[in-house]
Write a protein that holds these residues in place. Structure first.
Motif, PDB file in Angstrom:
ATOM      1  N   GLN A  18     -25.443  15.408  17.044  1.00  0.00           N
ATOM      2  CA  GLN A  18     -26.483  14.618  16.376  1.00  0.00           C
ATOM      3  C   GLN A  18     -27.825  15.339  16.428  1.00  0.00           C
ATOM      4  OE1 GLN A  18     -25.559  10.420  18.140  1.00  0.00           O
ATOM      5  NE2 GLN A  18     -26.667  10.120  16.230  1.00  0.00           N
ATOM      6  N   LEU A  19     -28.105  15.943  17.573  1.00  0.00           N
ATOM      7  CA  LEU A  19     -29.380  16.650  17.726  1.00  0.00           C
ATOM      8  C   LEU A  19     -29.414  17.922  16.887  1.00  0.00           C
ATOM      9  CD1 LEU A  19     -29.843  16.314  21.571  1.00  0.00           C
ATOM     10  CD2 LEU A  19     -31.208  15.203  19.786  1.00  0.00           C
ATOM     11  N   MET A  20     -28.312  18.674  16.925  1.00  0.00           N
ATOM     12  CA  MET A  20     -28.304  19.968  16.237  1.00  0.00           C
ATOM     13  C   MET A  20     -28.358  19.823  14.727  1.00  0.00           C
ATOM     14  SD  MET A  20     -25.840  22.385  18.423  1.00  0.00           S
ATOM     15  CE  MET A  20     -26.693  23.884  18.181  1.00  0.00           C
ATOM     16  N   TYR A  21     -27.698  18.768  14.198  1.00  0.00           N
ATOM     17  CA  TYR A  21     -27.640  18.620  12.751  1.00  0.00           C
ATOM     18  C   TYR A  21     -28.524  17.494  12.230  1.00  0.00           C
ATOM     19  CZ  TYR A  21     -23.604  21.727  13.001  1.00  0.00           C
ATOM     20  OH  TYR A  21     -22.784  22.789  13.218  1.00  0.00           O
ATOM     21  N   GLY A  22     -29.258  16.854  13.156  1.00  0.00           N
ATOM     22  CA  GLY A  22     -30.120  15.757  12.718  1.00  0.00           C
ATOM     23  C   GLY A  22     -29.342  14.597  12.106  1.00  0.00           C
ATOM     24  N   VAL A  23     -28.233  14.227  12.743  1.00  0.00           N
ATOM     25  CA  VAL A  23     -27.431  13.099  12.253  1.00  0.00           C
ATOM     26  C   VAL A  23     -28.015  11.821  12.854  1.00  0.00           C
ATOM     27  CG1 VAL A  23     -25.138  12.056  12.219  1.00  0.00           C
ATOM     28  CG2 VAL A  23     -25.385  14.548  12.107  1.00  0.00           C
ATOM     29  N   ASP A  24     -28.588  10.959  12.016  1.00  0.00           N
ATOM     30  CA  ASP A  24     -29.335   9.831  12.591  1.00  0.00           C
ATOM     31  C   ASP A  24     -28.428   8.758  13.190  1.00  0.00           C
ATOM     32  OD1 ASP A  24     -28.423   9.128  10.134  1.00  0.00           O
ATOM     33  OD2 ASP A  24     -30.316   8.340   9.371  1.00  0.00           O
ATOM     34  N   HIS A  25     -27.260   8.500  12.575  1.00  0.00           N
ATOM     35  CA  HIS A  25     -26.381   7.468  13.121  1.00  0.00           C
ATOM     36  C   HIS A  25     -25.022   8.067  13.464  1.00  0.00           C
ATOM     37  CE1 HIS A  25     -24.441   3.690  13.886  1.00  0.00           C
ATOM     38  NE2 HIS A  25     -25.544   3.025  13.613  1.00  0.00           N
ATOM     39  N   VAL A  26     -24.545   7.790  14.672  1.00  0.00           N
ATOM     40  CA  VAL A  26     -23.313   8.416  15.152  1.00  0.00           C
ATOM     41  C   VAL A  26     -22.103   8.037  14.279  1.00  0.00           C
ATOM     42  CG1 VAL A  26     -22.659   6.623  16.817  1.00  0.00           C
ATOM     43  CG2 VAL A  26     -22.002   9.001  17.237  1.00  0.00           C
ATOM     44  N   LYS A  27     -22.167   6.868  13.626  1.00  0.00           N
ATOM     45  CA  LYS A  27     -21.008   6.458  12.820  1.00  0.00           C
ATOM     46  C   LYS A  27     -20.800   7.398  11.629  1.00  0.00           C
ATOM     47  CE  LYS A  27     -22.823   2.980   9.592  1.00  0.00           C
ATOM     48  NZ  LYS A  27     -22.630   3.763   8.361  1.00  0.00           N
ATOM     49  N   ASN A  28     -21.888   8.049  11.191  1.00  0.00           N
ATOM     50  CA  ASN A  28     -21.742   9.021  10.094  1.00  0.00           C
ATOM     51  C   ASN A  28     -20.728  10.110  10.434  1.00  0.00           C
ATOM     52  OD1 ASN A  28     -23.607   7.806   8.418  1.00  0.00           O
ATOM     53  ND2 ASN A  28     -25.330   8.899   9.338  1.00  0.00           N
ATOM     54  N   LEU A  29     -20.632  10.416  11.728  1.00  0.00           N
ATOM     55  CA  LEU A  29     -19.711  11.477  12.150  1.00  0.00           C
ATOM     56  C   LEU A  29     -18.257  11.078  11.963  1.00  0.00           C
ATOM     57  CD1 LEU A  29     -21.345  12.692  15.480  1.00  0.00           C
ATOM     58  CD2 LEU A  29     -21.225  13.945  13.330  1.00  0.00           C
ATOM     59  N   TRP A  30     -17.997   9.763  11.978  1.00  0.00           N
ATOM     60  CA  TRP A  30     -16.603   9.329  12.072  1.00  0.00           C
ATOM     61  C   TRP A  30     -16.101   8.462  10.940  1.00  0.00           C
ATOM     62  CZ3 TRP A  30     -15.005  12.776  14.964  1.00  0.00           C
ATOM     63  CH2 TRP A  30     -15.745  13.196  16.065  1.00  0.00           C
ATOM     64  N   ASP A  31     -16.966   8.063   9.991  1.00  0.00           N
ATOM     65  CA  ASP A  31     -16.416   7.138   9.006  1.00  0.00           C
ATOM     66  C   ASP A  31     -15.741   7.831   7.814  1.00  0.00           C
ATOM     67  OD1 ASP A  31     -18.663   7.811   7.687  1.00  0.00           O
ATOM     68  OD2 ASP A  31     -19.607   5.836   7.725  1.00  0.00           O
ATOM     69  N   GLY A  32     -15.547   9.132   7.927  1.00  0.00           N
ATOM     70  CA  GLY A  32     -14.656   9.806   6.977  1.00  0.00           C
ATOM     71  C   GLY A  32     -15.196   9.902   5.564  1.00  0.00           C
ATOM     72  N   ASP A  33     -16.508   9.888   5.384  1.00  0.00           N
ATOM     73  CA  ASP A  33     -17.079  10.009   4.048  1.00  0.00           C
ATOM     74  C   ASP A  33     -17.224  11.500   3.715  1.00  0.00           C
ATOM     75  OD1 ASP A  33     -18.733  10.146   1.805  1.00  0.00           O
ATOM     76  OD2 ASP A  33     -19.742   8.265   2.321  1.00  0.00           O
ATOM     77  N   ALA A  34     -16.469  11.926   2.688  1.00  0.00           N
ATOM     78  CA  ALA A  34     -16.446  13.357   2.345  1.00  0.00           C
ATOM     79  C   ALA A  34     -17.836  13.864   1.957  1.00  0.00           C
ATOM     80  CB  ALA A  34     -15.456  13.610   1.217  1.00  0.00           C
ATOM     81  N   ARG A  35     -18.648  12.980   1.371  1.00  0.00           N
ATOM     82  CA  ARG A  35     -19.998  13.427   0.974  1.00  0.00           C
ATOM     83  C   ARG A  35     -20.809  13.825   2.199  1.00  0.00           C
ATOM     84  NH1 ARG A  35     -21.476   8.096  -2.125  1.00  0.00           N
ATOM     85  NH2 ARG A  35     -20.488   7.441  -0.196  1.00  0.00           N
ATOM     86  N   PHE A  36     -20.552  13.142   3.318  1.00  0.00           N
ATOM     87  CA  PHE A  36     -21.230  13.510   4.565  1.00  0.00           C
ATOM     88  C   PHE A  36     -20.649  14.820   5.109  1.00  0.00           C
ATOM     89  CE2 PHE A  36     -21.227  13.578   9.194  1.00  0.00           C
ATOM     90  CZ  PHE A  36     -22.589  13.508   9.463  1.00  0.00           C
ATOM     91  N   ALA A  37     -19.317  14.876   5.161  1.00  0.00           N
ATOM     92  CA  ALA A  37     -18.648  16.031   5.761  1.00  0.00           C
ATOM     93  C   ALA A  37     -18.959  17.334   5.023  1.00  0.00           C
ATOM     94  CB  ALA A  37     -17.137  15.792   5.792  1.00  0.00           C
ATOM     95  N   ARG A  38     -19.091  17.218   3.700  1.00  0.00           N
ATOM     96  CA  ARG A  38     -19.332  18.435   2.891  1.00  0.00           C
ATOM     97  C   ARG A  38     -20.646  19.124   3.197  1.00  0.00           C
ATOM     98  NH1 ARG A  38     -16.284  16.270  -1.541  1.00  0.00           N
ATOM     99  NH2 ARG A  38     -18.017  14.959  -2.208  1.00  0.00           N
ATOM    100  N   GLN A  39     -21.560  18.395   3.865  1.00  0.00           N
ATOM    101  CA  GLN A  39     -22.858  19.020   4.141  1.00  0.00           C
ATOM    102  C   GLN A  39     -22.790  20.108   5.202  1.00  0.00           C
ATOM    103  OE1 GLN A  39     -26.234  15.989   4.298  1.00  0.00           O
ATOM    104  NE2 GLN A  39     -24.427  14.771   4.817  1.00  0.00           N
ATOM    105  N   PHE A  40     -21.670  20.177   5.914  1.00  0.00           N
ATOM    106  CA  PHE A  40     -21.649  21.116   7.047  1.00  0.00           C
ATOM    107  C   PHE A  40     -20.906  22.394   6.724  1.00  0.00           C
ATOM    108  CE2 PHE A  40     -22.209  16.865   8.609  1.00  0.00           C
ATOM    109  CZ  PHE A  40     -23.363  17.025   9.352  1.00  0.00           C
TER     110      PHE A  40
END
Ligand code: PHE
Length: 348
Positions: free
Chosen positions: A326-348
């Motif tokens: 979360q700190l390294m990538y500036g992910v504001d909410h931890v659920k973003n990491l796990w709810d399986g949204d490809a639009r989120f995942a594609r950013q990395f």
């Protein structure tokens, strides 16, 4: 017909032929024109046939007129053919061109989840410092998760860990591990010192989901057991990994704390990577970000795994991997990491 008439005719055929050649708009048309004006049954041939009926001395004049008419028309045809051939070649080049710049089908290639990537990066950092990597089970026995770690039955810290018990064995005997610390016990049971091991893995707590807490998350544990290990070694090790991960301008801080399995215990923090210690919303204006817990291995823990605390000392530390991500990538909410949204995942 007189010789003069014939010469006159040859001239007008030449003019008509030149016009026909000029207006031929394809190679096929040009071939037609050529056959009409220069072929066997062309008017020029008829003139040649009729030379016989002309007076002997005029025959050469008519013959020359026919020859030069032929030569003129042949030249015109040849010239026009070059032009038409070039046009045809250009047209077919455009028509039949293979466009090699066109894109093929895209195959989307996946990539590692950011937590997996930082998990591996952390392993690399510690392997670089001479550590080994070990893993343990996610469904764990009370003995490993609590008892051997100096949480006696009824210890209030068990409740603090928001334990999720599994209906298996005796009551409250089997549980989803609440931290990676039970792997310390498994490593020390399996191996005698010197021990330098990191233990990454998934852990579970009956936590309510918020921006920084999730009931399922990841930790990495570190354990060093050797002769003469001191608190200074622990602090230096933590500082070293913070520098390796976040850069050498990031500072480490230690505060006294309590864990049943370490004595003394500390909580460690690093200066905020966003505001560099100035104070911002990420660090709640403190300039510091809490990372995890650590301390010197409690002699009671050594007793549980039969390591002599008079000969050996050790330190242990543990912190959340998701938190670091979360700190390294500036992910504001931890659920973003796990709810399986490809639009989120594609950013990395
Ligand atoms: N296991 C502790 C936790 O999850 C962290 C910790 C690990 C503390 C190792 C001390 C030593 O909170």
């Amino acid at each position: 017909m007189t010789a003069a008439d014939l010469v006159q005719r040859a001239d007008s055929i030449t003019t008509a032929g030149r016009d026909a050649v000029a207006s031929a708009s394809s190679l096929d048309e040009l071939t037609e024109v050529e056959r009409a004006f220069l072929g066997k049954s062309s008017p020029l041939n008829e003139i040649r046939e009729s030379i016989k009926s002309v007076d002997g001395r005029d025959r050469a004049t008519v013959g020359k007129a026919v020859s030069s008419a032929r030569a003129a028309l042949e030249a015109a045809v040849a010239e026009r053919r070059v032009v038409l051939e070039a046009e045809a070649a250009a047209a077919s080049a455009t028509r039949d061109r293979l466009d090699l710049t066109i894109r093929g089908r895209d195959y989307v290639r996946g990539h590692l989840h950011p937590v997996t990537r930082i998990w591996r990066e952390l392993e690399d950092v510690f392997v670089g410092m001479g550590y080994q990597v070990a893993e343990g089970p996610e469904v764990e026995l009370d003995w490993y998760n609590f008892e051997a770690l100096n949480f006696p039955p009824g210890h209030p810290a068990r409740a603090m860990q928001d334990t999720l018990y599994v209906r298996l064995g005796r009551r409250e005997e089997v549980l989803l591990r609440t931290h990676t610390s039970p792997v310390q016990i498994r490593v020390m049971e399996a191996q005698r010192p010197p021990i330098y091991t990191v233990m990454p893995g998934r852990v579970f707590r009956r936590d309510t989901l918020d921006a920084r807490h999730s009931p399922v998350f990841h930790q990495i544990e570190g354990l060093a057991v050797d002769r003469g290990i001191t608190l200074g070694d622990l602090l230096g090790t933590i500082e070293a990994f913070i520098h390796a991960l976040f850069g050498s301008d990031i500072r480490a801080r230690f505060l006294p704390s309590f864990f049943p399995f370490t004595e003394p215990s500390v909580e460690f923090a690093m200066s905020c990577v966003f505001c560099r210690g100035e104070g911002c919303t990420v660090c709640s204006r403190t300039g510091w970000i809490e990372l995890g817990g650590a301390g010197m291995v409690d002699p009671n823990v050594f007793a549980a795994v039969d390591i002599d605390p008079e000969t050996y000392t050790g330190f242990a530390f543990g912190f959340g991997i998701d938190r670091v991500v979360q700190l390294m990538y500036g992910v504001d909410h931890v659920k973003n990491l796990w709810d399986g949204d490809a639009r989120f995942a594609r950013q990395f």
